[in-house]
Design an enzyme around this catalytic site. Structure first.
Site, mmCIF file in Angstrom:
data_model
loop_
_atom_site.group_PDB
_atom_site.id
_atom_site.type_symbol
_atom_site.label_atom_id
_atom_site.label_comp_id
_atom_site.label_asym_id
_atom_site.label_seq_id
_atom_site.Cartn_x
_atom_site.Cartn_y
_atom_site.Cartn_z
ATOM 1 N N ASP A 52 20.105 0.092 71.253
ATOM 2 C CA ASP A 52 19.033 -0.602 70.532
ATOM 3 C C ASP A 52 19.221 -2.113 70.558
ATOM 4 O O ASP A 52 18.597 -2.831 69.772
ATOM 5 C CB ASP A 52 18.992 -0.132 69.072
ATOM 6 C CG ASP A 52 17.987 0.988 68.850
ATOM 7 O OD1 ASP A 52 17.396 1.455 69.838
ATOM 8 O OD2 ASP A 52 17.799 1.406 67.694
ATOM 9 N N ASP A 111 30.037 6.617 66.781
ATOM 10 C CA ASP A 111 29.563 5.247 66.620
ATOM 11 C C ASP A 111 30.221 4.363 67.668
ATOM 12 O O ASP A 111 31.221 4.739 68.287
ATOM 13 C CB ASP A 111 29.880 4.733 65.219
ATOM 14 C CG ASP A 111 28.907 5.266 64.175
ATOM 15 O OD1 ASP A 111 27.882 5.851 64.573
ATOM 16 O OD2 ASP A 111 29.176 5.109 62.969
ATOM 17 N N ASP A 113 32.150 1.901 67.663
ATOM 18 C CA ASP A 113 33.541 1.459 67.528
ATOM 19 C C ASP A 113 34.523 2.627 67.482
ATOM 20 O O ASP A 113 35.702 2.435 67.182
ATOM 21 C CB ASP A 113 33.706 0.601 66.270
ATOM 22 C CG ASP A 113 33.305 1.344 65.004
ATOM 23 O OD1 ASP A 113 32.260 2.021 65.041
ATOM 24 O OD2 ASP A 113 34.014 1.250 63.991
ATOM 25 N N ASP A 205 23.011 10.754 58.236
ATOM 26 C CA ASP A 205 24.059 11.744 58.464
ATOM 27 C C ASP A 205 24.180 12.710 57.286
ATOM 28 O O ASP A 205 24.245 13.927 57.464
ATOM 29 C CB ASP A 205 25.396 11.049 58.728
ATOM 30 C CG ASP A 205 25.664 9.882 57.775
ATOM 31 O OD1 ASP A 205 24.923 9.740 56.780
ATOM 32 O OD2 ASP A 205 26.615 9.116 58.025
#
Length: 443
Positions: A52, A111, A113, A205
């Site tokens: 994105d 994610d 990271d 989530d």
């Protein structure tokens, strides 16, 4: 899975690995590389990068990285959309619409990271294969920068407590807990049955986990499988993260309470657990009680000698939480006192976020991507990270300073006029607020 190797790749289920990201210049190579190194037959694995990003330079860098792995035989897709509606949930929802997703049985989510070990799928997917009632396998997090500063140490202690006291216990007792948003593997059929991703809150989530749980599916938390990740080392970034993590659940509780009550698929005991223990106590009451009691009622009581607050009520909860924390992170035992004080500081922001979520205030859907430093943590490039010119003034946090000064005044009053030793705690709590207020707790 090793026993199935002789049967050929067709015996392995198709797995989709999703990596949502937004302008993740510092970490995108780490997450993409880790996903592409997962041990799984190449023809049974699809890596989907949901980019994105709005920075053209970063977009080009992500495309180049995906192209590099594609030349090595990895089935990797770089998907983009022309808007950021729904933020992460919107990206995941859009990613699920591609035709190749329907060929997959399981979906792993990381994610930007997060860096799974190569054997991650080998250690998690078998739970889903051999237990058809399971919808989710959640791994725990471990942190590459836990020792970076005092604040990251505090976060490590809090999250270790969360995984031990909430995720593991929820998995053991009720086969239900909140999905952590990353480092988990979902059964696609369960996701579709529950309606897929929704962007009505900033905790997509947890939203998905609750809906899947209400359809009768079970979850398992695997404590001995961990995924490397990065903790925010700047106090401002941490505050934004905590706002989202407290505001979102409160808002979801507001939206889903009646849906949970009307549900006919699960027992009344599980509904009671979800409403009372999972949402009401852990996501709402604990924040209110921690801040108002320990940071307002208890300090203010020194001005009213006729008010007698029992000692056990002020000691019991911190003692029990400290005990659990010592078990979860034994190497940081010497920090547990400051950890309790720091949790009281953060309770102020969590309480504010919870109020906004319950009342659907103006910042209810605010999403600020947590700033990450990536390789800078290991290559000692932190001095090159841009810093504001008025560094000290930028670090001042007025809310923490005001609360700290108020508690300091209460402590001094108790020392001079009081008949108790409450001032010992109050001075320590005031110091914790002031340290956070002058920005000396992060990098």
């Amino acid at each position: 899975m090793q026993e199935d190797l002789e049967l050929g790749n067709q015996n392995f289920p198709m797995v989709l690995v999703q990596i949502p990201m937004y302008n993740e210049r510092e970490v995108f190579k780490l997450s993409i590389g880790a996903a592409c190194r997962l041990i799984w037959p190449l023809d049974r694995l699809i890596v989907q990068v949901l980019d994105d990003s709005t920075d053209p330079t970063i977009m080009e860098m992500v495309s180049t990285e995906c192209g590099k792995w594609a030349t090595k035989g990895i089935n990797i897709k770089c998907e983009r959309r022309d808007n950021r509606n729904g933020y992460k949930a919107g990206a995941l929802k859009q990613g699920m619409r591609h035709s190749y997703v329907k060929t997959c049985t399981y979906i792993a989510i990381f994610d930007a990271d997060f860096q799974p070990e190569p054997d991650y799928l080998e250690r998690t997917v078998p739970f889903l294969i051999h237990n058809p009632e399971l919808a989710l396998v959640q791994a725990r997090w471990k942190f590459v920068n836990a020792k970076k500063c005092l604040m990251t140490r505090m976060q490590e202690m809090s999250l270790n407590y969360h995984f031990t006291a909430e995720q593991e216990s929820g998995s053991t007792r009720h086969a239900f807990f909140g999905f952590n948003g990353t480092a988990g593997v979902w059964r696609l059929a369960a996701m579709e049955e529950a309606g897929g991703w929704k962007d009505r809150t900033t905790v997509e989530d947890m939203d998905l986990a609750v809906r899947v749980g209400l359809h009768g599916w079970k979850f398992v938390f695997v404590n001995d499988v961990s995924v490397k990740s990065e903790l925010p080392s700047q106090f401002k970034a941490f505050r934004f993260q905590q706002h989202r993590w407290s505001c979102g659940p409160a808002n979801l509780f507001r939206k889903m309470t009646m849906e949970i009550i009307r549900n006919k698929r699960v027992t009344i005991w599980k509904k009671l657990y979800v409403i009372y223990s999972f949402f009401f106590v852990r996501k709402i009451i604990v924040h209110f009680f921690t801040f108002f009691f320990y940071c307002f009622i208890l300090p203010t009581s020194v001005f009213f000698p006729e008010v007698n607050i029992p000692t056990w009520s002020t000691v019991y909860f911190p003692f029990m939480i400290t005990l659990f924390n010592a078990i979860a992170t034994p190497r940081s035992f010497y920090l547990v006192i400051f950890w309790v004080l720091f949790e009281n500081v953060m309770a102020m922001h969590r309480t504010k976020g919870t109020f906004i979520g319950l009342l659907e205030g103006g910042r209810v859907n605010e999403w600020v991507v947590t700033e990450k430093l990536g390789d800078a943590l290991e290559t000692k490039l932190l001095p090159q990270v841009r810093k504001p010119r008025n560094g000290f003034l930028e670090r001042i946090n007025s809310k923490e300073m005001m609360v700290g000064i108020y508690i300091l005044c209460c402590a001094s009053y108790n020392l001079v006029f009081g008949k108790t030793v409450l001032y010992i705690y109050l001075y320590m709590q005031a110091l914790a607020f002031i340290i956070a207020g002058i920005g000396f707790i992060g990098t």
